[in-house]
Design a protein around this motif. Structure first.
Motif, short mmCIF file in Angstrom:
data_model
loop_
_atom_site.label_atom_id
_atom_site.label_comp_id
_atom_site.label_asym_id
_atom_site.label_seq_id
_atom_site.Cartn_x
_atom_site.Cartn_y
_atom_site.Cartn_z
N ARG A 17 -6.90 -16.89 0.79
CA ARG A 17 -5.75 -16.06 0.09
C ARG A 17 -6.29 -14.99 -0.68
O ARG A 17 -5.50 -13.99 -1.49
CB ARG A 17 -5.18 -17.58 -1.02
CG ARG A 17 -4.08 -16.80 -1.38
CD ARG A 17 -3.03 -17.91 -2.53
NE ARG A 17 -1.67 -17.67 -2.72
CZ ARG A 17 -2.24 -18.10 -4.45
NH1 ARG A 17 -3.06 -17.77 -4.73
NH2 ARG A 17 -0.87 -17.15 -4.99
N ILE A 18 -7.59 -15.10 -0.83
CA ILE A 18 -7.87 -14.16 -2.63
C ILE A 18 -8.31 -12.52 -1.23
O ILE A 18 -8.05 -11.42 -1.84
CB ILE A 18 -9.50 -14.60 -3.01
CG1 ILE A 18 -9.12 -15.90 -4.31
CG2 ILE A 18 -10.12 -13.28 -3.65
CD1 ILE A 18 -10.25 -16.31 -4.74
N ALA A 19 -9.07 -13.06 -0.62
CA ALA A 19 -9.02 -11.98 0.75
C ALA A 19 -7.27 -10.91 0.81
O ALA A 19 -7.89 -10.69 0.98
CB ALA A 19 -9.84 -12.28 1.57
N TRP A 20 -7.03 -12.22 1.41
CA TRP A 20 -5.25 -11.37 1.46
C TRP A 20 -4.97 -10.77 0.49
O TRP A 20 -4.17 -9.75 0.41
CB TRP A 20 -4.20 -12.44 2.56
CG TRP A 20 -3.12 -11.91 2.78
CD1 TRP A 20 -1.75 -11.86 2.03
CD2 TRP A 20 -2.76 -10.90 4.12
NE1 TRP A 20 -0.96 -11.87 2.24
CE2 TRP A 20 -1.79 -10.92 4.18
CE3 TRP A 20 -3.92 -11.12 4.85
CZ2 TRP A 20 -0.60 -11.02 4.89
CZ3 TRP A 20 -3.17 -10.03 6.01
CH2 TRP A 20 -1.79 -10.01 5.74
N LEU A 21 -5.46 -11.00 -0.81
CA LEU A 21 -4.56 -10.46 -1.45
C LEU A 21 -5.47 -9.00 -2.02
O LEU A 21 -4.97 -8.12 -2.78
CB LEU A 21 -4.74 -11.71 -3.32
CG LEU A 21 -3.90 -10.71 -4.89
CD1 LEU A 21 -2.62 -10.73 -4.86
CD2 LEU A 21 -4.84 -11.85 -5.49
N GLY A 22 -6.62 -9.17 -1.79
CA GLY A 22 -7.26 -7.86 -1.96
C GLY A 22 -7.25 -7.04 -0.91
O GLY A 22 -7.83 -5.72 -1.20
N LEU A 23 -7.19 -7.02 0.39
CA LEU A 23 -6.27 -6.53 1.13
C LEU A 23 -5.48 -5.16 0.68
O LEU A 23 -6.17 -4.08 1.00
CB LEU A 23 -5.91 -7.18 2.80
CG LEU A 23 -5.81 -6.36 3.73
CD1 LEU A 23 -7.33 -6.16 4.85
CD2 LEU A 23 -5.05 -6.78 4.62
N PRO A 24 -4.67 -4.56 0.77
CA PRO A 24 -4.23 -3.80 -0.13
C PRO A 24 -4.89 -3.07 -1.13
O PRO A 24 -5.54 -1.33 -1.35
CB PRO A 24 -3.06 -4.49 -0.91
CG PRO A 24 -2.76 -5.39 0.26
CD PRO A 24 -3.98 -6.02 -0.15
N LEU A 25 -5.79 -3.74 -1.68
CA LEU A 25 -6.77 -3.02 -3.15
C LEU A 25 -8.04 -2.28 -1.99
O LEU A 25 -7.95 -1.11 -1.84
CB LEU A 25 -7.06 -3.99 -3.29
CG LEU A 25 -8.19 -2.92 -4.93
CD1 LEU A 25 -7.52 -1.42 -5.38
CD2 LEU A 25 -9.05 -4.18 -5.56
N ALA A 26 -7.93 -3.09 -0.67
CA ALA A 26 -9.09 -2.87 -0.57
C ALA A 26 -9.35 -1.21 0.38
O ALA A 26 -9.47 -0.35 0.72
CB ALA A 26 -9.81 -3.63 0.67
N VAL A 27 -7.80 -1.44 1.56
CA VAL A 27 -7.27 -0.06 2.63
C VAL A 27 -7.21 0.67 1.67
O VAL A 27 -7.39 1.75 2.17
CB VAL A 27 -5.69 -0.88 2.73
CG1 VAL A 27 -4.74 0.11 3.74
CG2 VAL A 27 -6.37 -2.19 4.33
N THR A 28 -5.98 1.20 0.44
CA THR A 28 -5.78 1.79 -1.15
C THR A 28 -7.47 2.28 -0.97
O THR A 28 -7.51 4.21 -1.34
CB THR A 28 -5.12 1.55 -2.27
OG1 THR A 28 -4.33 0.96 -1.58
CG2 THR A 28 -4.58 2.21 -3.10
#
Length: 185
Positions: free
Chosen positions: A37-48
């Motif tokens: 869940r944390i990884a999924w939450l951080g995915l857009p930040l990682a992409v950005t």
């Protein structure tokens, strides 16, 4: 290094002693459901973050390949003027984030939109002023900031200033998205 030895290590030892007395354990728990869940939450930040990093570096690779290192140096110097504008936009829009978050959380979509439109208008005005200055006095600006060799590249400078407008607007929109927490899983 001195801070690590004289402060961090002794304080860490004290905290470790205190935690074993008053809390059951400081060992991390590895719950895969929570970690996913944390990884999924951080995915857009990682992409950005990845795209932001590529925004600055990919054009450099093409310029270096096509024109050589000398022109790359000039391109990078001109490009950093747009980064200065980005810093101004960030300084104006970032402090609005808490207010935007409060408006969104309170369900005041009209207030949220009003503030976002104002921020976008300011960013667009700054971008248009920067473009107008580059158009009218680009050579003089480059001569003042750098030297006559850079002033020969006013057309490139003008294109970079035009390309900065969407960057500035995206900066403001990023603040709005963050305030809305649309990046949540």
């Amino acid at each position: 290094l001195a801070v690590l030895i004289l402060w961090d290590i002794p304080v860490s030892r004290l905290l470790a002693q205190w935690s074993t007395r008053y809390t059951p354990s400081m060992r991390p728990t590895w719950d895969t459901k929570i970690l996913r869940r944390i990884a999924w939450l951080g995915l857009p930040l990682a992409v950005t973050t990845t795209l932001n990093s590529l925004t600055g570096s990919v054009p450099r690779y093409f310029v270096a390949y096509e024109l050589g290192d000398g022109d790359l140096g000039i391109f990078v110097a001109l490009f950093y003027i747009t980064i200065a504008g980005s810093m101004v936009i960030g300084a104006l829009s970032d402090p609005s984030s808490p207010r935007l978050a409060r408006l969104y959380a309170a369900g005041d979509s009209a207030g949220f939109r009003r503030l976002m439109v104002r921020l976008l208008a300011v960013a667009l005005a700054i971008a248009l002023c920067a473009f107008a200055m580059a158009y009218m006095a680009g050579g003089v600006i480059l001569r003042i900031l750098y030297n006559a060799q850079y002033a020969k590249h006013t057309e490139t400078f003008l294109w970079l200033m035009a390309a900065a407008a969407p960057l500035y607007l995206a900066n403001v929109l990023g603040v709005g998205v963050t305030a809305m927490r649309w990046f949540r899983a």
